[in-house]
Scaffold this motif. Structure first.
Motif, mmCIF file in Angstrom:
data_model
loop_
_atom_site.group_PDB
_atom_site.id
_atom_site.type_symbol
_atom_site.label_atom_id
_atom_site.label_comp_id
_atom_site.label_asym_id
_atom_site.label_seq_id
_atom_site.Cartn_x
_atom_site.Cartn_y
_atom_site.Cartn_z
ATOM 1 N N PRO A 131 0.799 -1.241 0.000
ATOM 2 C CA PRO A 131 0.000 0.000 0.000
ATOM 3 C C PRO A 131 0.823 1.279 0.000
ATOM 4 C CG PRO A 131 -1.008 -1.605 1.443
ATOM 5 C CD PRO A 131 0.286 -2.222 0.988
ATOM 6 N N ALA A 132 1.964 1.302 0.690
ATOM 7 C CA ALA A 132 2.789 2.515 0.744
ATOM 8 C C ALA A 132 3.301 2.927 -0.623
ATOM 9 C CB ALA A 132 3.962 2.311 1.698
ATOM 10 N N ASP A 133 3.346 1.976 -1.566
ATOM 11 C CA ASP A 133 3.859 2.260 -2.910
ATOM 12 C C ASP A 133 2.756 2.613 -3.901
ATOM 13 O OD1 ASP A 133 6.478 1.567 -2.034
ATOM 14 O OD2 ASP A 133 5.994 -0.559 -2.302
ATOM 15 N N LEU A 134 1.542 2.815 -3.408
ATOM 16 C CA LEU A 134 0.396 3.088 -4.271
ATOM 17 C C LEU A 134 -0.127 4.502 -4.064
ATOM 18 C CD1 LEU A 134 -1.627 -0.208 -3.635
ATOM 19 C CD2 LEU A 134 -0.060 0.247 -5.538
ATOM 20 N N SER A 135 -0.783 5.027 -5.089
ATOM 21 C CA SER A 135 -1.472 6.309 -4.959
ATOM 22 C C SER A 135 -2.782 6.099 -4.205
ATOM 23 C CB SER A 135 -1.762 6.893 -6.338
ATOM 24 O OG SER A 135 -2.747 6.111 -6.999
ATOM 25 N N GLY A 136 -3.431 7.211 -3.827
ATOM 26 C CA GLY A 136 -4.703 7.110 -3.131
ATOM 27 C C GLY A 136 -5.757 6.385 -3.946
ATOM 28 N N GLY A 137 -5.805 6.690 -5.233
ATOM 29 C CA GLY A 137 -6.782 6.031 -6.095
ATOM 30 C C GLY A 137 -6.525 4.542 -6.221
ATOM 31 N N GLN A 138 -5.258 4.159 -6.305
ATOM 32 C CA GLN A 138 -4.916 2.739 -6.394
ATOM 33 C C GLN A 138 -5.262 2.011 -5.096
ATOM 34 O OE1 GLN A 138 -0.835 3.341 -7.369
ATOM 35 N NE2 GLN A 138 -1.216 3.568 -9.573
ATOM 36 N N ARG A 139 -5.024 2.663 -3.951
ATOM 37 C CA ARG A 139 -5.383 2.039 -2.671
ATOM 38 C C ARG A 139 -6.892 1.822 -2.565
ATOM 39 N NH1 ARG A 139 -1.762 5.804 1.452
ATOM 40 N NH2 ARG A 139 0.216 5.506 0.366
ATOM 41 N N GLN A 140 -7.656 2.793 -3.047
ATOM 42 C CA GLN A 140 -9.097 2.618 -2.987
ATOM 43 C C GLN A 140 -9.554 1.490 -3.894
ATOM 44 O OE1 GLN A 140 -11.624 2.493 -1.141
ATOM 45 N NE2 GLN A 140 -11.679 4.693 -0.725
ATOM 46 N N ARG A 141 -8.885 1.315 -5.019
ATOM 47 C CA ARG A 141 -9.220 0.192 -5.907
ATOM 48 C C ARG A 141 -8.879 -1.141 -5.259
ATOM 49 N NH1 ARG A 141 -6.063 2.645 -10.704
ATOM 50 N NH2 ARG A 141 -5.914 0.496 -11.439
ATOM 51 N N PRO A 160 -16.305 6.425 0.402
ATOM 52 C CA PRO A 160 -15.057 5.836 -0.091
ATOM 53 C C PRO A 160 -14.182 6.777 -0.910
ATOM 54 C CG PRO A 160 -16.897 5.085 -1.423
ATOM 55 C CD PRO A 160 -17.492 5.843 -0.256
ATOM 56 N N LEU A 161 -14.743 7.895 -1.372
ATOM 57 C CA LEU A 161 -13.965 8.789 -2.237
ATOM 58 C C LEU A 161 -13.483 10.051 -1.528
ATOM 59 C CD1 LEU A 161 -16.112 8.576 -5.507
ATOM 60 C CD2 LEU A 161 -14.371 7.007 -4.647
ATOM 61 N N SER A 162 -13.767 10.185 -0.253
ATOM 62 C CA SER A 162 -13.503 11.445 0.451
ATOM 63 C C SER A 162 -12.024 11.810 0.504
ATOM 64 C CB SER A 162 -14.061 11.387 1.877
ATOM 65 O OG SER A 162 -15.455 11.329 1.849
ATOM 66 N N ASN A 163 -11.146 10.812 0.504
ATOM 67 C CA ASN A 163 -9.714 11.097 0.611
ATOM 68 C C ASN A 163 -9.032 11.327 -0.730
ATOM 69 O OD1 ASN A 163 -9.763 10.936 3.370
ATOM 70 N ND2 ASN A 163 -9.108 8.799 3.465
ATOM 71 N N LEU A 164 -9.781 11.274 -1.818
ATOM 72 C CA LEU A 164 -9.194 11.401 -3.149
ATOM 73 C C LEU A 164 -9.324 12.830 -3.663
ATOM 74 C CD1 LEU A 164 -10.586 8.152 -4.831
ATOM 75 C CD2 LEU A 164 -8.516 8.445 -3.454
ATOM 76 N N ASP A 165 -8.391 13.225 -4.537
ATOM 77 C CA ASP A 165 -8.505 14.556 -5.130
ATOM 78 C C ASP A 165 -9.609 14.545 -6.190
ATOM 79 O OD1 ASP A 165 -7.459 13.629 -7.638
ATOM 80 O OD2 ASP A 165 -5.418 13.974 -6.944
ATOM 81 N N ALA A 166 -9.925 15.734 -6.697
ATOM 82 C CA ALA A 166 -11.108 15.877 -7.558
ATOM 83 C C ALA A 166 -11.039 14.993 -8.797
ATOM 84 C CB ALA A 166 -11.266 17.339 -7.965
ATOM 85 N N LYS A 167 -9.881 14.924 -9.443
ATOM 86 C CA LYS A 167 -9.749 14.130 -10.665
ATOM 87 C C LYS A 167 -9.923 12.644 -10.373
ATOM 88 C CE LYS A 167 -6.682 13.336 -14.606
ATOM 89 N NZ LYS A 167 -5.370 13.663 -15.232
ATOM 90 N N LEU A 168 -9.299 12.175 -9.279
ATOM 91 C CA LEU A 168 -9.413 10.762 -8.922
ATOM 92 C C LEU A 168 -10.836 10.410 -8.500
ATOM 93 C CD1 LEU A 168 -6.120 9.917 -6.990
ATOM 94 C CD2 LEU A 168 -6.950 8.865 -9.103
ATOM 95 N N ARG A 169 -11.530 11.355 -7.869
ATOM 96 C CA ARG A 169 -12.915 11.091 -7.475
ATOM 97 C C ARG A 169 -13.768 10.793 -8.701
ATOM 98 N NH1 ARG A 169 -12.395 15.174 -3.506
ATOM 99 N NH2 ARG A 169 -13.483 16.700 -4.790
ATOM 100 N N THR A 172 -12.695 7.254 -10.147
ATOM 101 C CA THR A 172 -13.063 6.158 -9.248
ATOM 102 C C THR A 172 -14.573 6.024 -9.148
ATOM 103 O OG1 THR A 172 -11.052 6.639 -7.979
ATOM 104 C CG2 THR A 172 -12.630 5.125 -6.989
ATOM 105 N N ARG A 173 -15.272 7.148 -9.205
ATOM 106 C CA ARG A 173 -16.734 7.127 -9.207
ATOM 107 C C ARG A 173 -17.251 6.341 -10.407
ATOM 108 N NH1 ARG A 173 -18.073 12.874 -9.139
ATOM 109 N NH2 ARG A 173 -18.414 12.792 -11.380
ATOM 110 N N ALA A 174 -16.653 6.592 -11.568
ATOM 111 C CA ALA A 174 -17.060 5.870 -12.777
ATOM 112 C C ALA A 174 -16.780 4.379 -12.627
ATOM 113 C CB ALA A 174 -16.316 6.432 -13.991
ATOM 114 N N GLN A 175 -15.661 4.042 -11.988
ATOM 115 C CA GLN A 175 -15.320 2.636 -11.803
ATOM 116 C C GLN A 175 -16.299 1.936 -10.861
ATOM 117 O OE1 GLN A 175 -11.369 1.708 -10.185
ATOM 118 N NE2 GLN A 175 -11.239 0.166 -11.779
#
Length: 350
Positions: A131-141, A160-169, A172-175
């Protein structure tokens, strides 16, 4: 397959009421979103569904069976949290596999089940990372992969998306939407973000102060809000709400006058209308007041006035130019207006 029912569910701590008489039927395979501000009771409701909080009164049923006394592990649910909840010493593969080990799924099935979840969450290139080697979006996935790996009957997702920046939200929302359509699993999703609710939900439950304010499709709630709370919470920007006096079909407030409204209701009324349903005009309009601000949004400009105690905004074309303090006029068609009782906030039946 899972149909959830909450029958007159209450949660109290002493004299404090966290959830008040929550009554709802959630259909099999439905994507239901609990929406409301912090402290409104939405996460408490989800935790009662999960079995992490005891129900004070009422019943929770899974496919007709009361589960109030069932432990969380016996409810066949998977939860995805805001904080990811990953094990830092395990790889992506092992994090996703972990629920299978806990539930003693035969080892020979693990690899196929994990790889199916990995493919669905597009994590093939990250399986051996921690997990330490992943981005926030990857961790949520990864958290999503761990939730879907054993194919539970119900997904519970708590912001589940509160910790992600706007682009990742957005991505990830679409996913999440795509995953739920493929898995066809009953999903209860908690958020304070009305855009998430509008884009993800089959139905939205708007909550405030522990109570359900309105239940409906995103379109229903956007087009016909049940009260001023819902009207002010849904939409970007929220619905304009202006207090004034309605008499003989004419609404009058500070620097605003709208004719042609229904002649039945009268007295103190709150007039509501959406920013995109009105328009800036050169001639006479229903609003005529000094402009409070102008904001370029990219695809449009937002014009704002202060009318009495309310800020009122209308979208116009991005080329529109005016200076703060200039008198600007707007047309508000009577047929797009909403009427609410000022004293109670409830929608006025027409």
């Amino acid at each position: 397959m899972a149909r959830l029912q909450l029958k007159n569910v209450n949660k109290r701590w002493g004299s404090f009421v966290g959830v008040d008489n929550f009554d709802l039927d959630i259909a099999d395979q439905e994507f239901l979103v609990l929406l409301g501000p912090s402290g409104c009771g939405k996460s408490t409701t989800m935790r009662m569904i999960a079995g992490l909080e005891d129900v004070t009164d009422g019943e929770i049923l899974f496919d007709g069976k009361v589960v109030n006394d069932l432990e969380p592990k016996d409810r066949d649910i998977s939860m995805v949290f805001q904080s990811y909840g990953l094990y830092p010493n395990l790889t992506v593969y092992e994090n996703i596999r972990f629920p299978l080990k806990v539930r003693k799924v035969p080892k020979e099935k693990h690899d196929d089940m994990v790889m199916n979840a990995v493919r669905m969450t597009e994590l093939e290139d990250f399986m051996h990372r921690r997990p330490a080697d992943l981005s926030g979006g990857q961790r949520q996935r990864v958290a999503l992969g761990r939730a879907i790996v054993r194919k539970p009957t119900v997904f519970l997702m708590d912001e589940p998306l509160s910790n992600l920046d706007a682009k990742l939200r957005v991505s990830t929302r679409a996913q999440i939407k795509n995953l739920q359509s493929k898995l066809k699993t009953t999903t209860v999703y908690v958020t304070h973000d009305q855009i998430e609710a509008m884009t993800l939900a089959d139905r939205v439950v708007v909550m405030n102060a522990g109570k359900i304010q309105q239940v409906g499709t995103p379109t229903d709630i956007y087009d016909t809000p049940a009260n001023t709370f819902v009207a002010s919470f849904i939409g970007s920007p929220a619905m304009n709400l202006v207090e004034g006096l309605l008499k003989d079909g004419v609404f009058e407030g500070e620097n605003i006058r709208v004719e042609g409204l229904p002649t039945g209701p009268s007295g103190n009324i709150t007039l509501g209308f959406r920013a995109e349903d009105a328009e800036i005009v050169d001639g006479a309009g229903q609003i005529e007041a000094p402009m409070y601000s102008i904001e370029l949004l990219g695809e449009a400009s937002m014009i704002t006035w202060r009318l009495g105690g309310a800020l009122v905004s209308i979208k116009t074309n991005k080329e529109y130019r005016a200076e703060i303090g200039d008198v600007v006029r707007a047309r508000i068609p009577a047929e797009i207006c909403h009427l609410f009782d000022t004293a109670t906030g409830e929608r006025v039946a027409l």
